[in-house]
Design a protein around this motif. Structure first.
Motif, PDB file in Angstrom:
ATOM      1  N   ILE A  80     -42.670  81.325  13.223  1.00  0.00           N
ATOM      2  CA  ILE A  80     -43.740  80.382  13.526  1.00  0.00           C
ATOM      3  C   ILE A  80     -43.859  80.324  15.038  1.00  0.00           C
ATOM      4  CG2 ILE A  80     -44.564  78.015  13.268  1.00  0.00           C
ATOM      5  CD1 ILE A  80     -42.553  77.816  10.876  1.00  0.00           C
ATOM      6  N   SER A  81     -45.060  80.615  15.548  1.00  0.00           N
ATOM      7  CA  SER A  81     -45.246  80.641  16.995  1.00  0.00           C
ATOM      8  C   SER A  81     -46.596  80.043  17.362  1.00  0.00           C
ATOM      9  CB  SER A  81     -45.138  82.073  17.524  1.00  0.00           C
ATOM     10  OG  SER A  81     -46.119  82.882  16.925  1.00  0.00           O
ATOM     11  N   CYS A  82     -46.797  79.897  18.654  1.00  0.00           N
ATOM     12  CA  CYS A  82     -48.050  79.388  19.197  1.00  0.00           C
ATOM     13  C   CYS A  82     -48.689  80.504  20.011  1.00  0.00           C
ATOM     14  CB  CYS A  82     -47.763  78.185  20.084  1.00  0.00           C
ATOM     15  SG  CYS A  82     -49.235  77.440  20.778  1.00  0.00           S
ATOM     16  N   ARG A  83     -49.987  80.671  19.844  1.00  0.00           N
ATOM     17  CA  ARG A  83     -50.658  81.695  20.647  1.00  0.00           C
ATOM     18  C   ARG A  83     -51.895  81.099  21.302  1.00  0.00           C
ATOM     19  NH1 ARG A  83     -55.065  84.668  18.353  1.00  0.00           N
ATOM     20  NH2 ARG A  83     -55.611  83.873  16.305  1.00  0.00           N
ATOM     21  N   ASP A  84     -52.213  81.605  22.464  1.00  0.00           N
ATOM     22  CA  ASP A  84     -53.399  81.167  23.193  1.00  0.00           C
ATOM     23  C   ASP A  84     -54.595  81.977  22.733  1.00  0.00           C
ATOM     24  OD1 ASP A  84     -52.043  79.288  24.767  1.00  0.00           O
ATOM     25  OD2 ASP A  84     -51.348  80.872  26.099  1.00  0.00           O
ATOM     26  N   ARG A  85     -55.703  81.294  22.486  1.00  0.00           N
ATOM     27  CA  ARG A  85     -56.944  81.984  22.136  1.00  0.00           C
ATOM     28  C   ARG A  85     -57.919  81.805  23.296  1.00  0.00           C
ATOM     29  NH1 ARG A  85     -58.522  80.185  16.090  1.00  0.00           N
ATOM     30  NH2 ARG A  85     -58.746  78.209  17.167  1.00  0.00           N
ATOM     31  N   PRO A  86     -58.536  82.880  23.751  1.00  0.00           N
ATOM     32  CA  PRO A  86     -59.456  82.784  24.886  1.00  0.00           C
ATOM     33  C   PRO A  86     -60.769  82.107  24.484  1.00  0.00           C
ATOM     34  CG  PRO A  86     -59.475  84.991  23.990  1.00  0.00           C
ATOM     35  CD  PRO A  86     -58.406  84.247  23.247  1.00  0.00           C
ATOM     36  N   ALA A  87     -61.540  81.704  25.500  1.00  0.00           N
ATOM     37  CA  ALA A  87     -62.872  81.159  25.242  1.00  0.00           C
ATOM     38  C   ALA A  87     -63.710  82.262  24.602  1.00  0.00           C
ATOM     39  CB  ALA A  87     -63.501  80.688  26.535  1.00  0.00           C
ATOM     40  N   ARG A  88     -64.593  81.873  23.684  1.00  0.00           N
ATOM     41  CA  ARG A  88     -65.387  82.879  22.986  1.00  0.00           C
ATOM     42  C   ARG A  88     -66.700  82.272  22.508  1.00  0.00           C
ATOM     43  NH1 ARG A  88     -61.437  80.655  20.238  1.00  0.00           N
ATOM     44  NH2 ARG A  88     -61.715  80.034  18.081  1.00  0.00           N
ATOM     45  N   MET A  89     -67.616  83.139  22.162  1.00  0.00           N
ATOM     46  CA  MET A  89     -68.902  82.705  21.631  1.00  0.00           C
ATOM     47  C   MET A  89     -68.783  82.549  20.116  1.00  0.00           C
ATOM     48  SD  MET A  89     -70.817  82.297  24.222  1.00  0.00           S
ATOM     49  CE  MET A  89     -72.403  82.018  23.454  1.00  0.00           C
ATOM     50  N   VAL A  90     -69.282  81.429  19.597  1.00  0.00           N
ATOM     51  CA  VAL A  90     -69.273  81.170  18.162  1.00  0.00           C
ATOM     52  C   VAL A  90     -70.678  80.779  17.725  1.00  0.00           C
ATOM     53  CG1 VAL A  90     -66.852  80.480  18.082  1.00  0.00           C
ATOM     54  CG2 VAL A  90     -68.600  78.766  18.490  1.00  0.00           C
ATOM     55  N   ARG A  91     -70.903  80.813  16.419  1.00  0.00           N
ATOM     56  CA  ARG A  91     -72.219  80.469  15.894  1.00  0.00           C
ATOM     57  C   ARG A  91     -72.083  79.290  14.947  1.00  0.00           C
ATOM     58  NH1 ARG A  91     -75.255  81.502  11.424  1.00  0.00           N
ATOM     59  NH2 ARG A  91     -73.624  82.747  10.460  1.00  0.00           N
ATOM     60  N   ASN A  92     -72.961  78.303  15.109  1.00  0.00           N
ATOM     61  CA  ASN A  92     -73.022  77.168  14.201  1.00  0.00           C
ATOM     62  C   ASN A  92     -73.662  77.668  12.910  1.00  0.00           C
ATOM     63  OD1 ASN A  92     -73.788  74.909  12.731  1.00  0.00           O
ATOM     64  ND2 ASN A  92     -74.181  73.686  14.561  1.00  0.00           N
ATOM     65  N   PRO A  93     -72.953  77.650  11.778  1.00  0.00           N
ATOM     66  CA  PRO A  93     -73.514  78.209  10.551  1.00  0.00           C
ATOM     67  C   PRO A  93     -74.718  77.418  10.019  1.00  0.00           C
ATOM     68  CG  PRO A  93     -71.357  77.247  10.137  1.00  0.00           C
ATOM     69  CD  PRO A  93     -71.584  77.195  11.605  1.00  0.00           C
ATOM     70  N   ALA A  94     -74.820  76.148  10.350  1.00  0.00           N
ATOM     71  CA  ALA A  94     -75.934  75.341   9.856  1.00  0.00           C
ATOM     72  C   ALA A  94     -77.225  75.635  10.608  1.00  0.00           C
ATOM     73  CB  ALA A  94     -75.599  73.855   9.959  1.00  0.00           C
ATOM     74  N   THR A  95     -77.114  75.815  11.924  1.00  0.00           N
ATOM     75  CA  THR A  95     -78.324  75.998  12.737  1.00  0.00           C
ATOM     76  C   THR A  95     -78.487  77.420  13.255  1.00  0.00           C
ATOM     77  OG1 THR A  95     -77.205  75.391  14.780  1.00  0.00           O
ATOM     78  CG2 THR A  95     -78.201  73.599  13.513  1.00  0.00           C
ATOM     79  N   GLY A  96     -77.418  78.186  13.244  1.00  0.00           N
ATOM     80  CA  GLY A  96     -77.469  79.542  13.782  1.00  0.00           C
ATOM     81  C   GLY A  96     -77.364  79.575  15.295  1.00  0.00           C
ATOM     82  N   GLU A  97     -77.187  78.421  15.911  1.00  0.00           N
ATOM     83  CA  GLU A  97     -77.128  78.327  17.377  1.00  0.00           C
ATOM     84  C   GLU A  97     -75.819  78.921  17.904  1.00  0.00           C
ATOM     85  OE1 GLU A  97     -76.784  74.804  20.768  1.00  0.00           O
ATOM     86  OE2 GLU A  97     -76.975  74.272  18.660  1.00  0.00           O
ATOM     87  N   GLN A  98     -75.921  79.730  18.957  1.00  0.00           N
ATOM     88  CA  GLN A  98     -74.754  80.302  19.623  1.00  0.00           C
ATOM     89  C   GLN A  98     -74.249  79.301  20.657  1.00  0.00           C
ATOM     90  OE1 GLN A  98     -73.199  83.394  19.537  1.00  0.00           O
ATOM     91  NE2 GLN A  98     -74.430  84.254  17.883  1.00  0.00           N
ATOM     92  N   MET A  99     -72.924  79.142  20.717  1.00  0.00           N
ATOM     93  CA  MET A  99     -72.349  78.263  21.730  1.00  0.00           C
ATOM     94  C   MET A  99     -70.972  78.779  22.104  1.00  0.00           C
ATOM     95  SD  MET A  99     -71.970  75.019  19.288  1.00  0.00           S
ATOM     96  CE  MET A  99     -70.507  74.694  18.381  1.00  0.00           C
ATOM     97  N   GLU A 100     -70.518  78.371  23.274  1.00  0.00           N
ATOM     98  CA  GLU A 100     -69.217  78.836  23.744  1.00  0.00           C
ATOM     99  C   GLU A 100     -68.145  77.848  23.310  1.00  0.00           C
ATOM    100  OE1 GLU A 100     -66.777  80.111  27.744  1.00  0.00           O
ATOM    101  OE2 GLU A 100     -68.912  79.726  27.882  1.00  0.00           O
ATOM    102  N   LYS A 101     -67.092  78.369  22.708  1.00  0.00           N
ATOM    103  CA  LYS A 101     -65.955  77.554  22.323  1.00  0.00           C
ATOM    104  C   LYS A 101     -64.894  77.705  23.403  1.00  0.00           C
ATOM    105  CE  LYS A 101     -62.981  76.610  18.505  1.00  0.00           C
ATOM    106  NZ  LYS A 101     -62.053  76.045  18.252  1.00  0.00           N
TER     107      LYS A 101
END
Length: 95
Positions: free
Chosen positions: A54-75
């Motif tokens: 069991i470990s912890c990992r860092d996830r970089p900032a990334r672009m995601v899509r809101n499935p309801a609206t289809g809008e792209q946003m940065e996480k």
């Protein structure tokens, strides 16, 4: 035995196999849980032999899509828990 153990069932089984009382088994389980929580939250890793890591990992900032609206946003960058299953556990499932 059911397919999913509750904490009470796990403590009872641990007490039986450790030949001790349920209070001691519950304390051992709580101690293990706290060690895992503290270590992983601090960015470390815990390996439980024959079960996994069991470990912890860092996830970089990334672009995601809101499935309801289809809008792209940065996480924003965040952290996630990663569980790597041990070979012995994988093999025991298909044995």
């Amino acid at each position: 035995m059911s397919t999913a153990l509750t904490k009470a069932q796990l403590v009872a089984l641990m007490a039986e196999r450790m030949d001790t009382d349920k209070k001691s088994a519950a304390a051992a389980l709580d101690t293990l849980s706290n060690i895992i929580l503290e270590t992983v939250a601090a960015g470390g890793a815990v390996t439980i032999p024959d079960v996994g890591k069991i470990s912890c990992r860092d996830r970089p900032a990334r672009m995601v899509r809101n499935p309801a609206t289809g809008e792209q946003m940065e996480k924003e960058a965040d952290r996630a828990v990663k569980v790597t299953v041990a070979k012995k556990l994988k093999e025991s499932i298909n044995a």
